[in-house]
Scaffold this active site. Sequence first.
Site, PDB file in Angstrom:
ATOM      1  N   GLU A 279       0.879  -1.412   0.076  1.00 16.73           N
ATOM      2  CA  GLU A 279       0.090  -0.065   0.004  1.00 16.73           C
ATOM      3  C   GLU A 279       0.879   1.271  -0.159  1.00 16.73           C
ATOM      4  O   GLU A 279       0.415   2.368  -0.411  1.00 16.73           O
ATOM      5  CB  GLU A 279      -0.920  -0.065   1.306  1.00 16.73           C
ATOM      6  CG  GLU A 279      -2.482  -0.224   0.976  1.00 16.73           C
ATOM      7  CD  GLU A 279      -3.300  -0.166   2.022  1.00 16.73           C
ATOM      8  OE1 GLU A 279      -4.454  -0.834   1.878  1.00 16.73           O
ATOM      9  OE2 GLU A 279      -3.066   0.714   3.156  1.00 16.73           O
ATOM     10  N   HIS A 300       8.150 -26.895  -1.187  1.00 21.60           N
ATOM     11  CA  HIS A 300       7.369 -28.043  -1.779  1.00 21.60           C
ATOM     12  C   HIS A 300       6.122 -27.567  -2.524  1.00 21.60           C
ATOM     13  O   HIS A 300       5.444 -28.450  -2.902  1.00 21.60           O
ATOM     14  CB  HIS A 300       6.819 -29.232  -0.646  1.00 21.60           C
ATOM     15  CG  HIS A 300       8.218 -29.626   0.104  1.00 21.60           C
ATOM     16  ND1 HIS A 300       8.917 -30.573  -0.310  1.00 21.60           N
ATOM     17  CD2 HIS A 300       8.829 -29.078   1.350  1.00 21.60           C
ATOM     18  CE1 HIS A 300       9.981 -30.823   0.515  1.00 21.60           C
ATOM     19  NE2 HIS A 300       9.995 -29.926   1.490  1.00 21.60           N
ATOM     20  N   LYS A 414     -13.228   1.910  -2.579  1.00 21.99           N
ATOM     21  CA  LYS A 414     -14.212   2.200  -1.612  1.00 21.99           C
ATOM     22  C   LYS A 414     -15.176   2.881  -2.555  1.00 21.99           C
ATOM     23  O   LYS A 414     -16.574   2.672  -2.201  1.00 21.99           O
ATOM     24  CB  LYS A 414     -13.746   2.821  -0.504  1.00 21.99           C
ATOM     25  CG  LYS A 414     -12.972   2.169   0.622  1.00 21.99           C
ATOM     26  CD  LYS A 414     -12.484   3.052   1.840  1.00 21.99           C
ATOM     27  CE  LYS A 414     -11.337   2.162   2.630  1.00 21.99           C
ATOM     28  NZ  LYS A 414     -10.916   3.235   3.559  1.00 21.99           N
TER      29      LYS A 414
HETATM   30  O1  PA5 Z   1      -3.181   1.527   5.855  1.00 25.08           O
HETATM   31  C1  PA5 Z   1      -4.263   1.870   5.793  1.00 25.08           C
HETATM   32  O2  PA5 Z   1      -4.681   3.405   5.977  1.00 25.08           O
HETATM   33  C2  PA5 Z   1      -5.479   1.005   5.540  1.00 25.08           C
HETATM   34  O3  PA5 Z   1      -5.069  -0.226   5.176  1.00 25.08           O
HETATM   35  C3  PA5 Z   1      -6.502   1.248   6.650  1.00 25.08           C
HETATM   36  O4  PA5 Z   1      -5.951   0.872   7.533  1.00 25.08           O
HETATM   37  C4  PA5 Z   1      -7.491   0.264   6.241  1.00 25.08           C
HETATM   38  O5  PA5 Z   1      -8.393   0.690   5.250  1.00 25.08           O
HETATM   39  C5  PA5 Z   1      -8.877   0.581   7.322  1.00 25.08           C
HETATM   40  O6  PA5 Z   1      -9.204   1.749   7.584  1.00 25.08           O
HETATM   41  P1  PA5 Z   1      -9.798   2.423   8.774  1.00 25.08           P
HETATM   42  O7  PA5 Z   1      -8.988   2.128  10.098  1.00 25.08           O
HETATM   43  O8  PA5 Z   1     -10.066   3.796   8.839  1.00 25.08           O
HETATM   44  O9  PA5 Z   1     -11.290   1.655   8.984  1.00 25.08           O
END
Ligand code: PA5
Length: 431
Positions: A279, A300, A414
């Site tokens: 990410e 394996h 989203k």
């Molecule tokens: O790294 C990030 O920002 C995302 O992976 C969030 O943690 C994830 O989308 C969850 O978001 P939130 O904590 O706002 O529900």
Amino acid sequence: MLKEIVKTTLLNCSLEDSDILKYKNQVQDIHHVLPQYDLTGWMDTPLNDQSSLLNQIDQVASEIRACADVLVVVGVGGSFLGARAIQEALKPYFGLAEDGIEVVYAGLNMSGAYIKELLAYLDKKQVYVNVISKSGGTMEPALAFRVMRQYMEQRYGEKAAERIIVTTDAEKGILKGIADKANYRQFVIPNDVGGRYSVLTPVGLLPVAVAGVEIRALMAGATHAAQELADSDLANNDAYKYAVMRHMLYEQGYKIELLASFEPGLNKFHEWWKQLFGESEGKEQKGLYPSTVNFSTDLHAIGQFIQEGSPIMFETLLHFHEIEGDLQVPFDARDEDGLNYLSHRTFNEINAISKQGTALAHAEGGVPVIQLELPKLDEYHLGYLIYFFMKACAMSACLLGVNPFDQPGVEAYKRKMLELLKENKNEFTVI
Ligand code: PA5
């Protein structure tokens, strides 16, 4: 002074130390610019006095352990991966930690079967819930929390509010509004720490404390890392060396980094690492694809491809020298399986030798190998390693020229899903 908690070495590839050190100035520049980005509060968190927060977390965790058989953590992405990673790395393979209770996860998917089965599983247990969301509005945890909240109210009536702990932003978000109105106890996710960099805040610390992890030792390791890895000099900073090595391999045309370890308890830690790097770096059509393998099991399964398949990947071997728990191979007078030659060895010794064999074989197959070595798999060194990877990841993304702290691609998913759900309130077309 404890030096080289993480030792970063290149086991086999064409990169020379002198090539790596050519990045010295660029790394130094990024090091000084990094704190100016938004969402870099995690860099200093372990250096600040955490004692009052850790006491609060300990207090709530003790109460949960005393009054519940199971804690349901509701969260997705950075709001659950870190806690699950630490819990799985440090708990016994079978059963629970001596001072911990069971911690299970919800809101990490939208499977109806999963949540239905979870509710049935909880029926015979005493339950607490910790819902975690920085934005307070992410679909997966929001849906699961709606279910869990009603479940808790049906089971515990007015007392349900005492059994629900909310971890979210200090000021904003739907979840914050719900928590205030219902008078749920709250922990704050600092507004300058993003989801995937939040494991060393209450996001990760409360669930793992409930699972029986020593959070002070975890934070002490992270503090050590924050001090040591504050060095802007590439030659002295192994997190930066790791960032530069993987960047140089990317520049040479490798597209995949395989994080590999030889301890199955690290599987979930791999998942946390994968999100952190995926990410943070996968943007603007750039970045290494982070993938993971657990050896020797996966030797394996996918070992064939690594050895002889398309030459698109390099490997990062994560090795802890000391693992608690080991067994000597028993001597057997019959020796029908011909394994008596190993009877003076332990399983962990054989596992470590299989790591060396793997690195040598992959060298023959032309797969570059970076090795990250740590003395021991315990709270302290895991805390160090978590900080190490976060610092390396931030440096690595900056070397690539992308912002390590946003995730525009996730936001796109989203948005699209919400559009579809709102457009087709009563009808769904599955595509
Ligand atoms: O790294 C990030 O920002 C995302 O992976 C969030 O943690 C994830 O989308 C969850 O978001 P939130 O904590 O706002 O529900």
